[in-house]
Scaffold this motif. Structure first.
Motif, mmCIF file in Angstrom:
data_model
loop_
_atom_site.group_PDB
_atom_site.id
_atom_site.type_symbol
_atom_site.label_atom_id
_atom_site.label_comp_id
_atom_site.label_asym_id
_atom_site.label_seq_id
_atom_site.Cartn_x
_atom_site.Cartn_y
_atom_site.Cartn_z
ATOM 1 N N LEU A 229 0.921 -0.698 -0.383
ATOM 2 C CA LEU A 229 -0.381 0.057 0.142
ATOM 3 C C LEU A 229 0.834 1.455 -0.075
ATOM 4 N N THR A 230 0.257 2.129 -0.607
ATOM 5 C CA THR A 230 1.242 3.687 -1.174
ATOM 6 C C THR A 230 0.878 4.735 0.374
ATOM 7 N N GLU A 231 1.761 4.912 1.446
ATOM 8 C CA GLU A 231 0.826 6.241 1.840
ATOM 9 C C GLU A 231 -0.064 6.887 2.039
ATOM 10 N N ASP A 232 -0.436 6.968 0.971
ATOM 11 C CA ASP A 232 -2.236 7.737 0.631
ATOM 12 C C ASP A 232 -2.768 6.835 1.250
ATOM 13 N N ALA B 131 -3.414 6.078 3.985
ATOM 14 C CA ALA B 131 -4.105 7.696 5.514
ATOM 15 C C ALA B 131 -5.393 7.458 4.644
ATOM 16 N N LEU B 132 -5.710 6.531 3.689
ATOM 17 C CA LEU B 132 -7.225 6.718 3.477
ATOM 18 C C LEU B 132 -8.266 5.195 4.454
ATOM 19 N N ARG B 133 -7.749 4.103 4.121
ATOM 20 C CA ARG B 133 -7.359 3.083 5.172
ATOM 21 C C ARG B 133 -8.294 3.485 6.716
ATOM 22 N N GLY B 134 -6.490 4.474 6.664
ATOM 23 C CA GLY B 134 -7.168 4.344 8.272
ATOM 24 C C GLY B 134 -7.875 5.764 8.663
ATOM 25 N N GLY B 135 -8.201 6.599 8.074
ATOM 26 C CA GLY B 135 -8.782 7.680 7.844
ATOM 27 C C GLY B 135 -10.523 7.172 7.958
ATOM 28 N N GLY C 205 -16.226 10.403 1.246
ATOM 29 C CA GLY C 205 -15.995 10.179 -0.479
ATOM 30 C C GLY C 205 -16.539 8.952 -0.727
ATOM 31 N N PHE C 206 -17.263 8.115 0.286
ATOM 32 C CA PHE C 206 -17.168 6.291 0.266
ATOM 33 C C PHE C 206 -17.959 6.268 -1.054
ATOM 34 N N LEU D 235 -9.604 -1.592 -0.344
ATOM 35 C CA LEU D 235 -9.496 -0.464 0.948
ATOM 36 C C LEU D 235 -10.781 -0.741 1.744
ATOM 37 N N VAL D 236 -11.493 0.326 1.260
ATOM 38 C CA VAL D 236 -12.829 0.805 1.794
ATOM 39 C C VAL D 236 -14.205 -0.111 2.627
ATOM 40 N N PHE D 237 -14.398 -1.197 1.301
ATOM 41 C CA PHE D 237 -14.774 -1.525 1.727
ATOM 42 C C PHE D 237 -14.751 -2.853 2.455
ATOM 43 N N GLU D 238 -13.559 -2.874 2.930
ATOM 44 C CA GLU D 238 -12.533 -3.814 3.400
ATOM 45 C C GLU D 238 -13.152 -3.468 5.030
ATOM 46 N N GLU D 239 -13.052 -2.483 5.424
ATOM 47 C CA GLU D 239 -13.101 -2.086 6.015
ATOM 48 C C GLU D 239 -14.759 -1.323 6.849
#
Length: 306
Positions: free
Chosen positions: A5-8, A11-15, A51-52, A73-77
């Motif tokens: 995963l890139t840094e961005d 960060a997206l996953r963490g957010g 932005g989901f 990543l978003v749907f995994e969360e």
């Protein structure tokens, strides 16, 4: 091949994890279980503002302008916390249905298997849902209807695919949700194995429990590698393989988590059974076992011919 995963992306996953921890914690999950079939519209709008739903919509059209790996990543969360609602249908409708991208419009869709999730709460239904019959869903957080008519359209049109022709993006995002649920099952099993004591020591010290937890982790990480790779390649065969591995990781993982918890895992007050029930329901979506196996078999045969 390494898929880091890139840094961005981190960060997206963490957010997203931080947002869901604040807005859909365990108390909110149990409250939703006590109100089956009710959708939190305020949360839905907040997801839209974050932005989901517009994640893959081009910036020129008011979206975030990211790609399939970020959506995974978003749907995994979302799958990790068992976030309820027609998330995928609304996400796929962004740019086609007014208000979907912003979370102002709740969208349901007839999937390729003839199932509709959250039909009664939807503002817009994509596909022909005439004659839809309510089903008794095993998952209290996923109300279901079934339709016998075939849908129309292609994945890139404004409509939903015909039955038996599942949208690969929908198949992959389902795999991502299953991966999140499998991850949560692994986390809960390890937490319980460390905390629960028998004969004066944690049950995680016993070999049988160690093996269950190890197998949970192996299935999760195998599925994760497949899902992330499929998000990068977007190849239908890779997506089918990822879906099969993620479905297996979610269902078997939740079952093994129940085994680690013992009798208390089967109680209504525990969350483990909710993981298993959601995983079961997702396996019924289009692109599940039979369809993915057929696609993989066809791909292998085509490769042998070459």
């Amino acid at each position: 091949m390494r898929f880091l995963l890139t840094e961005d992306q981190r960060a997206l996953r963490g957010g997203v994890r931080e947002l869901l921890a604040r807005r859909f914690d365990r108390a909110a999950l149990r409250a939703a279980v006590d109100r089956p079939g009710e959708l939190d519209r305020a949360l839905w709008r907040e997801l839209g503002a974050a932005g989901f739903f517009a994640l893959r919509l081009p910036e020129a059209d008011g979206g975030v302008g990211l790609g399939l790996p970020e959506a995974v990543l978003v749907f995994e969360e979302a799958g990790r916390v068992l976030l309820p609602g027609p998330l995928m249908a609304t996400h796929l409708a962004a740019g086609h249905v007014p208000g979907a991208a912003e979370g102002e419009t709740v969208v349901a869709a007839v999937d390729g298997g003839g199932l509709v999730e959250w039909l009664a709460q939807a503002d817009v239904v994509r596909g022909d849902a005439d004659g839809a019959v309510p089903l008794r869903s095993v998952d209290p957080l996923t109300p279901l209807h079934a339709v016998s008519a075939r849908g129309t359209g292609t994945p890139d049109s404004g409509a939903v695919p015909a039955r038996g022709t599942a949208d690969p993006v929908a198949v992959l995002l389902t795999a991502a949700e299953q991966l999140g649920t499998a991850t949560r099952a692994c986390e809960l099993a390890v937490q319980h194995a460390r905390a629960r004591e028998q004969f004066g020591r944690p049950i995680g010290a016993f070999q049988a429990v160690k093996h269950l937890c190890a197998e949970l982790l192996v299935r999760v990480e195998t599925a994760r590698a497949a899902v992330y790779a499929a998000a990068v390649t977007a190849d239908p065969a890779d997506i089918a393989a990822a879906r099969l591995l993620a479905d297996d990781a979610a269902v078997r993982g939740a079952r093994d988590c129940l085994q680690v918890h013992g009798g208390m895992g089967f109680t209504w007050e525990a969350d483990v059974h909710l993981l298993l029930k959601r995983a079961w329901v997702r396996t019924r979506r289009a692109g599940g076992n039979a369809e993915s196996e057929e696609l993989l078999a066809a791909d292998l045969l085509a490769g042998a011919d070459r």
